[in-house]
Motif scaffolding. Structure first.
Motif, PDB file in Angstrom:
ATOM      1  N   THR A  85       0.874  -1.166   0.000  1.00  0.00           N
ATOM      2  CA  THR A  85       0.000   0.000   0.000  1.00  0.00           C
ATOM      3  C   THR A  85       0.916   1.221   0.000  1.00  0.00           C
ATOM      4  O   THR A  85       2.133   1.092  -0.008  1.00  0.00           O
ATOM      5  CB  THR A  85      -0.912   0.009   1.233  1.00  0.00           C
ATOM      6  OG1 THR A  85      -0.112   0.168   2.416  1.00  0.00           O
ATOM      7  CG2 THR A  85      -1.710  -1.286   1.337  1.00  0.00           C
ATOM      8  N   ARG A  86       0.339   2.414   0.041  1.00  0.00           N
ATOM      9  CA  ARG A  86       1.170   3.605  -0.032  1.00  0.00           C
ATOM     10  C   ARG A  86       2.164   3.691   1.127  1.00  0.00           C
ATOM     11  O   ARG A  86       3.311   4.118   0.947  1.00  0.00           O
ATOM     12  CB  ARG A  86       0.295   4.855  -0.048  1.00  0.00           C
ATOM     13  CG  ARG A  86       1.085   6.154  -0.220  1.00  0.00           C
ATOM     14  CD  ARG A  86       0.162   7.352  -0.180  1.00  0.00           C
ATOM     15  NE  ARG A  86      -0.788   7.337  -1.280  1.00  0.00           N
ATOM     16  CZ  ARG A  86      -0.537   7.842  -2.483  1.00  0.00           C
ATOM     17  NH1 ARG A  86       0.659   8.386  -2.736  1.00  0.00           N
ATOM     18  NH2 ARG A  86      -1.443   7.806  -3.433  1.00  0.00           N
ATOM     19  N   GLU A  87       1.762   3.226   2.313  1.00  0.00           N
ATOM     20  CA  GLU A  87       2.587   3.447   3.504  1.00  0.00           C
ATOM     21  C   GLU A  87       3.185   2.184   4.101  1.00  0.00           C
ATOM     22  O   GLU A  87       4.124   2.250   4.888  1.00  0.00           O
ATOM     23  CB  GLU A  87       1.763   4.163   4.588  1.00  0.00           C
ATOM     24  CG  GLU A  87       1.210   5.522   4.155  1.00  0.00           C
ATOM     25  CD  GLU A  87       2.318   6.535   3.907  1.00  0.00           C
ATOM     26  OE1 GLU A  87       3.428   6.346   4.452  1.00  0.00           O
ATOM     27  OE2 GLU A  87       2.070   7.503   3.162  1.00  0.00           O
ATOM     28  N   THR A  88       2.643   1.014   3.753  1.00  0.00           N
ATOM     29  CA  THR A  88       3.122  -0.207   4.402  1.00  0.00           C
ATOM     30  C   THR A  88       3.045  -1.377   3.421  1.00  0.00           C
ATOM     31  O   THR A  88       2.748  -1.210   2.244  1.00  0.00           O
ATOM     32  CB  THR A  88       2.308  -0.503   5.675  1.00  0.00           C
ATOM     33  OG1 THR A  88       2.934  -1.563   6.408  1.00  0.00           O
ATOM     34  CG2 THR A  88       0.878  -0.888   5.357  1.00  0.00           C
ATOM     35  N   SER A  89       3.335  -2.562   3.939  1.00  0.00           N
ATOM     36  CA  SER A  89       3.256  -3.765   3.103  1.00  0.00           C
ATOM     37  C   SER A  89       2.733  -4.920   3.926  1.00  0.00           C
ATOM     38  O   SER A  89       2.831  -4.916   5.167  1.00  0.00           O
ATOM     39  CB  SER A  89       4.633  -4.119   2.538  1.00  0.00           C
ATOM     40  OG  SER A  89       5.529  -4.465   3.579  1.00  0.00           O
ATOM     41  N   TYR A  90       2.183  -5.908   3.243  1.00  0.00           N
ATOM     42  CA  TYR A  90       1.649  -7.099   3.894  1.00  0.00           C
ATOM     43  C   TYR A  90       2.249  -8.327   3.226  1.00  0.00           C
ATOM     44  O   TYR A  90       2.204  -8.454   1.994  1.00  0.00           O
ATOM     45  CB  TYR A  90       0.118  -7.143   3.786  1.00  0.00           C
ATOM     46  CG  TYR A  90      -0.556  -5.961   4.444  1.00  0.00           C
ATOM     47  CD1 TYR A  90      -0.869  -5.973   5.795  1.00  0.00           C
ATOM     48  CD2 TYR A  90      -0.862  -4.814   3.696  1.00  0.00           C
ATOM     49  CE1 TYR A  90      -1.486  -4.882   6.398  1.00  0.00           C
ATOM     50  CE2 TYR A  90      -1.472  -3.723   4.283  1.00  0.00           C
ATOM     51  CZ  TYR A  90      -1.778  -3.758   5.635  1.00  0.00           C
ATOM     52  OH  TYR A  90      -2.372  -2.675   6.234  1.00  0.00           O
ATOM     53  N   LYS A  91       2.822  -9.205   4.026  1.00  0.00           N
ATOM     54  CA  LYS A  91       3.404 -10.421   3.473  1.00  0.00           C
ATOM     55  C   LYS A  91       2.295 -11.406   3.140  1.00  0.00           C
ATOM     56  O   LYS A  91       1.448 -11.722   3.983  1.00  0.00           O
ATOM     57  CB  LYS A  91       4.391 -11.041   4.461  1.00  0.00           C
ATOM     58  CG  LYS A  91       5.141 -12.232   3.875  1.00  0.00           C
ATOM     59  CD  LYS A  91       6.215 -12.761   4.817  1.00  0.00           C
ATOM     60  CE  LYS A  91       6.965 -13.927   4.185  1.00  0.00           C
ATOM     61  NZ  LYS A  91       7.998 -14.467   5.090  1.00  0.00           N
ATOM     62  N   GLY A 228       0.490  -4.457  -6.149  1.00  0.00           N
ATOM     63  CA  GLY A 228      -0.152  -3.335  -5.466  1.00  0.00           C
ATOM     64  C   GLY A 228       0.498  -2.010  -5.811  1.00  0.00           C
ATOM     65  O   GLY A 228       0.909  -1.776  -6.945  1.00  0.00           O
ATOM     66  N   TRP A 229       0.581  -1.129  -4.807  1.00  0.00           N
ATOM     67  CA  TRP A 229       1.099   0.223  -5.003  1.00  0.00           C
ATOM     68  C   TRP A 229       2.446   0.183  -5.724  1.00  0.00           C
ATOM     69  O   TRP A 229       3.250  -0.711  -5.470  1.00  0.00           O
ATOM     70  CB  TRP A 229       1.273   0.884  -3.620  1.00  0.00           C
ATOM     71  CG  TRP A 229       1.596   2.346  -3.693  1.00  0.00           C
ATOM     72  CD1 TRP A 229       0.709   3.372  -3.757  1.00  0.00           C
ATOM     73  CD2 TRP A 229       2.896   2.930  -3.740  1.00  0.00           C
ATOM     74  NE1 TRP A 229       1.374   4.567  -3.832  1.00  0.00           N
ATOM     75  CE2 TRP A 229       2.726   4.327  -3.835  1.00  0.00           C
ATOM     76  CE3 TRP A 229       4.198   2.426  -3.726  1.00  0.00           C
ATOM     77  CZ2 TRP A 229       3.800   5.216  -3.896  1.00  0.00           C
ATOM     78  CZ3 TRP A 229       5.266   3.301  -3.797  1.00  0.00           C
ATOM     79  CH2 TRP A 229       5.059   4.677  -3.880  1.00  0.00           C
ATOM     80  N   PRO A 230       2.681   1.114  -6.646  1.00  0.00           N
ATOM     81  CA  PRO A 230       1.918   2.328  -6.961  1.00  0.00           C
ATOM     82  C   PRO A 230       0.839   2.148  -8.021  1.00  0.00           C
ATOM     83  O   PRO A 230       0.251   3.134  -8.460  1.00  0.00           O
ATOM     84  CB  PRO A 230       3.010   3.267  -7.478  1.00  0.00           C
ATOM     85  CG  PRO A 230       3.975   2.370  -8.156  1.00  0.00           C
ATOM     86  CD  PRO A 230       4.014   1.120  -7.317  1.00  0.00           C
ATOM     87  N   ILE A 279      10.880  -0.510   0.554  1.00  0.00           N
ATOM     88  CA  ILE A 279      11.755  -0.759  -0.589  1.00  0.00           C
ATOM     89  C   ILE A 279      12.958   0.185  -0.578  1.00  0.00           C
ATOM     90  O   ILE A 279      14.096  -0.231  -0.859  1.00  0.00           O
ATOM     91  CB  ILE A 279      10.979  -0.598  -1.917  1.00  0.00           C
ATOM     92  CG1 ILE A 279       9.751  -1.535  -1.944  1.00  0.00           C
ATOM     93  CG2 ILE A 279      11.881  -0.867  -3.107  1.00  0.00           C
ATOM     94  CD1 ILE A 279      10.077  -3.013  -1.831  1.00  0.00           C
ATOM     95  N   ARG A 280      12.714   1.428  -0.229  1.00  0.00           N
ATOM     96  CA  ARG A 280      13.753   2.460  -0.293  1.00  0.00           C
ATOM     97  C   ARG A 280      15.036   2.102   0.453  1.00  0.00           C
ATOM     98  O   ARG A 280      16.142   2.355  -0.046  1.00  0.00           O
ATOM     99  CB  ARG A 280      13.175   3.775   0.234  1.00  0.00           C
ATOM    100  CG  ARG A 280      14.137   4.935   0.137  1.00  0.00           C
ATOM    101  CD  ARG A 280      13.474   6.225   0.599  1.00  0.00           C
ATOM    102  NE  ARG A 280      14.301   7.367   0.308  1.00  0.00           N
ATOM    103  CZ  ARG A 280      13.857   8.514  -0.159  1.00  0.00           C
ATOM    104  NH1 ARG A 280      12.565   8.653  -0.414  1.00  0.00           N
ATOM    105  NH2 ARG A 280      14.680   9.512  -0.378  1.00  0.00           N
ATOM    106  N   PRO A 281      14.963   1.526   1.665  1.00  0.00           N
ATOM    107  CA  PRO A 281      16.212   1.248   2.410  1.00  0.00           C
ATOM    108  C   PRO A 281      17.208   0.380   1.643  1.00  0.00           C
ATOM    109  O   PRO A 281      18.420   0.503   1.844  1.00  0.00           O
ATOM    110  CB  PRO A 281      15.716   0.545   3.672  1.00  0.00           C
ATOM    111  CG  PRO A 281      14.321   1.051   3.865  1.00  0.00           C
ATOM    112  CD  PRO A 281      13.779   1.204   2.482  1.00  0.00           C
ATOM    113  N   THR A 282      16.704  -0.502   0.765  1.00  0.00           N
ATOM    114  CA  THR A 282      17.613  -1.364  -0.001  1.00  0.00           C
ATOM    115  C   THR A 282      18.586  -0.541  -0.834  1.00  0.00           C
ATOM    116  O   THR A 282      19.751  -0.933  -1.013  1.00  0.00           O
ATOM    117  CB  THR A 282      16.799  -2.290  -0.929  1.00  0.00           C
ATOM    118  OG1 THR A 282      15.921  -3.094  -0.142  1.00  0.00           O
ATOM    119  CG2 THR A 282      17.724  -3.203  -1.748  1.00  0.00           C
TER     120      THR A 282
END
Length: 381
Positions: A85-91, A228-230, A279-282
């Motif tokens: 989603t825009r702010e989080t993720s679900y495994k 999902g997002w974006p 994703i960004r931290p990678t």
């Protein structure tokens, strides 16, 4: 220049076909000449893929590939499938088709370079830097080879002092391994009506970047896929992150080309994807070292055209053998090249040429490739 077989395209299918023909020639103590031309400046130059490879076809083609130094150095160790989603993720549970136990994260370009060395050791003549520009036909309308394009022409098509005319490469059989939307393949589709009676092909675009990342963010063998997002729920697509060797991560974004929003930019959606909090931290502290994009044939078994015509055949992604639910096509491309090679060799052995090698599609439909694509025929198309 005349050969028994000319192959257009030094991707996984073309190289596998070349290797298999020469293997069979050696086993049967026959001299079969094979020429392979590649438009890229070197083998692998125009190869772009994820890539996670299922080694099934490679095991069949070169069983001792490990001893011969094939560049499969990073076994897949961890599969993750995320809904963003825009702010989080679900495994989410990883779909069974996407389980990668026993597979390898690779550079497909490096694998093709290695396959090229194996082919040359067997006697295949490989000519990189030569694009096939024209299909050659005999008086009966059968394919009898290809002609390469003129070199050393200016932007208006006029010869310069570096001009060199194209060459005619004639063969008893010509195998077309051009990849998705090959220029000569499109001509063959029309001339021999190869798409009659099959579903229209569907396409996607895959955009990929190769990053060298902070060692603290690197987990060799880790595989992440997202949906999902974006993208909105009505747009087909998703992403991948493959942690390779040498602190490198291949990241890619795939969008089906049937999207309804005319303002959607696949490239910009890819860049937005990389800003997601999970994703960004990678990529923070890393650097992008390569990038590219390619078209993807995603129609599945329903969209596979007629594969043969007098004097030639279609192999690999030019025919559309991608297993979309697996997000893999290298092993199926290789297998199609191997099956075509076996049928072509038998035709040459029998003294034939410039006819339809009917044994190729017949054998393909009895192979694990056809069974695999048939099992997933209703998932995407």
């Amino acid at each position: 220049m005349e050969y028994d077989v000319v192959i257009v395209g030094a991707g996984p299918s073309g190289l596998s076909a070349a290797i298999r023909i020469k293997q069979l020639a050696a086993e049967n103590e026959q001299d079969v000449s094979v020429c392979l031309i590649e438009k890229g400046s070197e083998v692998g130059a125009h190869i772009l893929s994820g890539a996670v490879i299922e080694p099934r076809a490679l095991n069949e083609l070169i069983p001792d590939w490990k001893d011969k130094g094939a560049p499969l150095n990073t076994p897949a160790t961890d599969d993750r499938f995320l809904l963003l989603t825009r702010e989080t993720s679900y495994k989410l549970p990883t779909p069974p088709q996407m389980h990668n136990h026993g597979n390898y994260i690779i550079s497909l370009g490096n694998l093709c370079r290695w396959l090229a060395t194996q082919a040359e050791e067997l006697g295949v003549e490989i000519y990189p830097g030569f694009a096939a520009a024209e299909v050659l036909y005999n008086d009966q309308g059968a394919v009898v080879g290809v002609a390469t394009g003129d070199m050393g022409v200016d932007r208006e098509g006029q010869p310069t002092d570096q001009y060199a005319p194209g060459m005619e490469l004639r063969a008893r059989y010509t195998l077309f391994a051009e990849g998705c939307r090959g220029s000569l393949t499109k001509i063959l589709f029309e001339r021999f009506k190869l798409r009659e009676g099959v579903d229209p092909q569907t396409y996607g675009i895959g955009i990929k970047e190769l990053w060298e990342v902070d060692p603290t963010q690197h987990v060799p063998g880790k595989i992440v896929h997202t949906v999902g997002w974006p993208l909105d729920p009505s747009t087909y697509g998703g992403s991948f992150l493959y942690h390779m060797e040498n602190h490198q991560v291949a990241v890619g974004f795939v969008i089906g080309l049937g999207y309804a929003n005319p303002h959607l930019s696949p490239f910009e959606e890819f860049q937005r994807f990389k800003t997601h909090p999970d994703i960004r931290p990678t990529f923070e502290g890393g650097r992008r070292i390569a990038y590219g994009a390619r078209a993807i044939s995603a129609g599945g078994i329903q969209s596979v055209p007629k594969l043969i015509f007098p004097g030639g055949a279609l192999i690999g992604d030019t025919a559309g053998f991608l297993n979309m639910p697996k997000i893999k096509g290298t092993h199926t491309a290789m297998k199609s090249g191997m099956v075509a090679a076996e049928a072509t060799f038998e035709a040459i052995k029998a003294g034939r040429g410039a006819d339809e090698v009917t044994a190729y599609p017949e054998s393909l439909k009895r192979s694990w490739l056809w069974e695999e694509l048939h099992e997933v025929r209703n998932i995407k198309p």
